[in-house]
Design an enzyme around this catalytic site. Structure first.
Site, short mmCIF file in Angstrom:
data_model
loop_
_atom_site.label_atom_id
_atom_site.label_comp_id
_atom_site.label_asym_id
_atom_site.label_seq_id
_atom_site.Cartn_x
_atom_site.Cartn_y
_atom_site.Cartn_z
N LYS A 48 -32.42 36.70 -29.97
CA LYS A 48 -33.35 36.64 -28.84
C LYS A 48 -33.15 35.36 -28.04
CE LYS A 48 -36.80 34.37 -28.79
NZ LYS A 48 -38.09 34.13 -29.46
N GLU A 81 -40.95 40.79 -31.78
CA GLU A 81 -40.85 41.17 -30.39
C GLU A 81 -39.74 42.20 -30.18
OE1 GLU A 81 -38.73 37.66 -28.14
OE2 GLU A 81 -39.99 36.82 -29.75
N HIS A 123 -47.21 40.14 -23.57
CA HIS A 123 -46.74 38.85 -23.08
C HIS A 123 -46.44 38.93 -21.59
CE1 HIS A 123 -45.73 34.84 -23.84
NE2 HIS A 123 -44.44 34.93 -24.16
N ASN A 169 -35.76 32.73 -25.54
CA ASN A 169 -37.16 32.49 -25.22
C ASN A 169 -37.56 33.26 -23.97
OD1 ASN A 169 -39.44 30.82 -23.80
ND2 ASN A 169 -39.50 30.27 -25.96
N SER A 170 -38.75 33.81 -24.00
CA SER A 170 -39.21 34.70 -22.93
C SER A 170 -39.29 34.02 -21.58
CB SER A 170 -40.58 35.28 -23.30
OG SER A 170 -40.50 36.03 -24.49
N ASP A 197 -34.41 28.01 -28.93
CA ASP A 197 -35.22 29.15 -29.41
C ASP A 197 -34.45 30.43 -29.18
OD1 ASP A 197 -37.35 30.63 -30.34
OD2 ASP A 197 -38.41 30.62 -28.42
N ASP A 223 -44.37 33.69 -35.86
CA ASP A 223 -43.66 34.17 -34.69
C ASP A 223 -42.25 34.54 -35.17
OD1 ASP A 223 -42.36 34.55 -32.30
OD2 ASP A 223 -42.45 32.46 -31.66
N ARG A 225 -44.92 42.71 -30.61
CA ARG A 225 -44.99 41.97 -29.34
C ARG A 225 -44.20 42.72 -28.27
NH1 ARG A 225 -43.30 35.61 -28.91
NH2 ARG A 225 -42.16 35.71 -26.93
N SER A 270 -44.93 28.83 -34.62
CA SER A 270 -44.17 29.09 -33.40
C SER A 270 -42.67 28.98 -33.61
CB SER A 270 -44.61 28.09 -32.32
OG SER A 270 -43.69 28.04 -31.26
N GLY A 271 -41.95 30.02 -33.22
CA GLY A 271 -40.49 29.96 -33.30
C GLY A 271 -39.91 28.90 -32.38
N LEU A 272 -40.48 28.79 -31.17
CA LEU A 272 -40.03 27.76 -30.24
C LEU A 272 -40.22 26.37 -30.85
CD1 LEU A 272 -39.27 26.46 -27.52
CD2 LEU A 272 -41.63 26.84 -26.78
N ASP A 313 -39.77 36.30 -34.07
CA ASP A 313 -38.71 36.68 -33.12
C ASP A 313 -38.47 38.20 -33.18
OD1 ASP A 313 -38.57 34.03 -32.44
OD2 ASP A 313 -36.81 33.60 -33.65
#
Length: 539
Positions: free
Chosen positions: A116, A110, A186, A118-119, A54, A81, A155, A42-44, A83
Site C-alpha cells: 500500500k 484497507e 476514509h 499512504n492514502s 508508510d 492499522d 476500511r 497507526s501504520g504511518l 494496512d
C-alpha cells in the site's frame, strides 16, 4: 472485560467514542493515562518512528514486535492499522492469529493493493483491490480468529481513490456480507461532506469509524449527530513529538549546552515513571540486597529576613509569595523533582506561618539569639539517621534541579556547590566566598577539587567562587558532624552567631575533605528586595 470485549463495546456503543494514535510502548502508556478508552496503532506512525515510508517498508513481524510492547504496558484495547493485511488471505489468517497471541483487540484492513501507499499521497492514482478478493481477506480473518470478540474493521478507500459514493456503498455492502464487524470510511477532503454523505446513505447497517485528519475543523457534535461509532485521531502524538524534537534539537545545537532546555522538557524521572521503574525498585527490594541510600533534606528557615521590612512582618522570608507561590513551596518542589521527598524545615520566626503540607518541621524557638548552626544542630539531632544521606540547604535559595542532581551523584562524604561566575562576586549580605584547591577550569573537570577555606573577607585574588548554600553529608560521617556541631555550640560566640562557613572551616581543620562541585549560575539567593525582581528573569 477483556481487551477484545472493550473494543467491541466501543464499536457498538450508543455514543461517539475516540481512539488516539500510539506508535510504541511509551506513547501507548501516555494514551491510556490521558483517559482514552482505546488505542489506534497507526501504520504511518509506527513506520515513521523508524524513518521508513508508510508503504509496507516495515515488515509485518516488525509491526508485531512493537504491538507486543504496546500491549504489555496497557490495559485498554489496541486496534491495529493493518494496512492491506500484509499480503493475501493467507497472510491475513496468520496475522490474526499472531495479533490474538499478543492480546491485540482488533485489526483494520484497507481495500487497496499490496504494497500500500499512504492514502494522502496521490490517493487518486492508487489501485483498489477487487471486491471479491478483499471479501476473501475479511472471511479469512474471521475464520482465523479464536476469540469471538476479536474485531475486524474493513476500511473503504473508494472516496480516496476518487471512485465515488456509489462505489463506496457497494463495497460497504459486500464487506458487511463477508463478515466485517465494522467499517472505516476514509476521505482526503478538508471538509466532511463525503463521509457524511456515506453515513447518511449507509444508515448504520454496521458501525462506522472515521479518521478526521484532513477535516479536523469539523465540530465533533456533527460526528455525533450523524451517528458515527468511533473517531480516530490517527497520527497526532507522532506529529507532536516531531515538532518538539525539532525545537529541542535546534536549541541544543545553537546553545551547545542543556541549561536552557532542561526545564522545558519532562525530567528523566517522568520517563522512569512511565517505564514503571518503581515496580523494578520494589522487586529489587524483595530479591536483592539493599544498595540504595535514601536522602533527607534539611532546609534552614528560622530567620525573619529583616531586609524585607513590612513584607516579613507576619511571616518569615521563606513564605513570601513570589510568582504565585510561597518561596519555600517552589524550593521544595525542586527537591521533589530529583526524588527527595523527605524534607525537614527548621522554623523560628512566625513559625506557625510555615505550614506547607508533606514537610517535617523542627523548631528553633531561640532563633532571635542564636546562629544558624543551632538550627542545624536541632535538625540533625531530631531527624538525622545513620542510614540516610543529608542535603543541607536554605529555605530562601532557588536553584535548578540539575544542581541538586550533581550533588546527589557525588560519592564524597562532604560536598558543596560553588558558583564560579565572576558576576557573583558583588557585595552582598555576608557573602560566602571560597578558596579551593583548583579554580574552575578545564583541569577541574578531571581532578577532584576541595574546599580550603570559606569566608566573607577573602582576598580577591584567592576567591574561586561563591558558595550556593548547598552541603551534602554522607550518612557515614553524621556522627563526627554532630560532634563538631556540639563543640561549636559549646562556644558562646558560635552559639549566638555561628554560621555554616564556621562549620565548613571546622570540618577542614579536623582534616575532613569537602569536595567542590562548580557551577555557573542557575540559582538565586533571595537576600534582598532586589532579588525578588530577579526572579522574573530566573532561567
Amino acid at each position: 472485560m477483556s481487551k477484545t470485549q472493550q473494543l467491541r463495546q466501543l464499536l457498538y456503543s450508543q455514543n461517539l467514542e475516540f481512539l488516539l494514535e500510539a506508535h510504541n510502548g511509551l506513547s501507548a502508556k501516555i494514551v491510556e493515562e490521558a483517559g482514552f478508552k482505546g488505542i489506534w496503532a497507526s501504520g504511518l506512525s509506527i513506520s515513521a518512528q523508524w524513518g521508513v515510508r508508510d508503504s509496507n517498508e516495515a515488515s509485518w513481524t516488525q509491526i508485531l514486535e512493537v504491538l507486543e510492547f504496546m500491549s504489555d504496558v496497557t490495559n485498554i484495547p489496541i486496534l491495529l492499522d493493518g494496512d492491506t493485511g500484509y499480503g493475501n488471505f493467507n497472510n491475513m489468517r496468520r496475522l490474526v492469529k499472531k495479533l490474538e497471541q499478543r492480546d491485540i483487540a482488533g485489526v483494520c484492513i484497507e481495500d487497496k493493493q499490496f504494497p500500500k501507499t499512504n492514502s494522502f499521497i496521490n490517493g487518486k492514482t492508487q489501485l483498489l483491490a477487487p471486491i471479491d478478493e478483499f471479501c476473501g481477506k475479511i472471511k479469512a480473518a474471521k475464520d482465523a480468529q479464536s476469540n469471538d470478540d476479536f474485531v475486524v474493521i474493513a476500511r473503504i478507500e473508494a472516496l480516496i481513490a476518487g471512485w465515488g459514493l456509489s462505489e463506496a456503498l457497494k463495497r460497504a455492502e459486500a464487506y458487511a456480507e463477508a463478515g466485517a464487524d465494522g467499517l472505516l470510511i476514509h476521505s482526503a477532503l478538508a471538509i466532511p461532506d463525503e463521509v457524511l454523505a456515506f453515513q447518511k446513505a449507509w444508515q448504520n447497517q454496521l458501525p462506522v469509524a472515521i479518521v478526521p485528519t484532513k477535516y479536523y475543523a469539523t465540530p465533533t457534535t456533527i460526528f455525533r449527530e450523524f451517528g458515527f461509532a468511533i473517531a480516530i485521531w490517527a497520527n497526532h502524538l507522532l506529529r507532536a513529538a516531531v515538532t518538539n524534537m525539532q525545537t529541542v534539537a535546534e536549541r541544543i545545537y545553537q546553545d551547545q549546552n542543556l541549561l536552557n532546555i532542561e526545564d522545558k522538557i519532562v525530567p528523566v524521572s517522568e520517563v522512569f515513571r512511565l517505564q514503571n521503574a518503581a515496580e523494578l525498585l520494589e522487586a529489587e527490594r524483595q530479591y536483592l540486597p539493599s544498595r540504595h541510600t535514601p536522602v533527607r533534606a534539611i532546609l534552614l528557615a528560622a530567620s525573619r529576613g529583616v531586609e524585607f521590612g513590612e513584607l516579613t512582618a507576619d511571616k518569615p522570608k521563606c513564605m513570601l509569595t513570589l510568582q504565585g507561590q510561597p518561596l519555600l513551596a517552589q524550593i521544595t518542589a525542586t527537591y521533589h523533582k530529583v526524588g527527595i521527598k523527605n524534607i525537614t524545615v527548621v522554623r523560628g520566626y512566625q513559625k506557625a506561618a510555615i505550614n506547607l503540607p508533606q514537610l517535617c518541621y523542627v523548631d528553633n524557638d531561640e532563633y532571635e539569639g542564636t546562629g544558624e548552626l543551632v538550627s542545624l544542630l536541632k535538625a540533625v539531632a531530631n531527624v538525622a539517621s545513620d542510614s540516610q544521606n543529608l542535603i543541607i540547604g536554605y529555605g530562601d535559595v532557588l536553584l535548578k534541579q540539575h544542581i541538586l542532581q550533581l550533588l546527589l551523584e557525588t560519592s564524597s562524604d562532604f560536598a558543596i556547590v560553588v558558583d564560579a561566575k565572576e558576576r557573583d562576586r558583588t557585595p552582598r549580605i555576608r557573602p560566602d566566598y571560597v578558596r579551593c584547591s583548583l579554580p574552575n577550569s578545564t583541569q577541574s573537570f578531571y581532578t577532584p577539587v576541595y574546599l580550603e577555606v570559606m569566608g566573607s573577607t577573602l582576598p580577591e585574588s584567592e576567591i574561586c567562587g561563591l558558595w550556593t548554600g548547598l552541603l551534602k553529608v554522607s550518612h557515614t560521617v553524621l556522627a563526627p558532624l554532630q560532634t563538631i556541631l556540639k563543640t561549636l555550640d559549646d562556644c558562646p560566640e558560635m552559639h549566638a552567631q555561628g554560621r555554616m562557613p564556621h562549620l565548613m572551616n571546622a570540618l577542614i581543620a579536623q582534616n575532613y575533605k569537602i569536595e567542590v562541585i562548580y557551577i555557573t549560575g542557575h540559582w538565586l539567593d533571595i537576600d534582598e528586595i532586589e532579588d525578588i525582581l530577579k526572579m522574573g528573569k530566573f532561567p
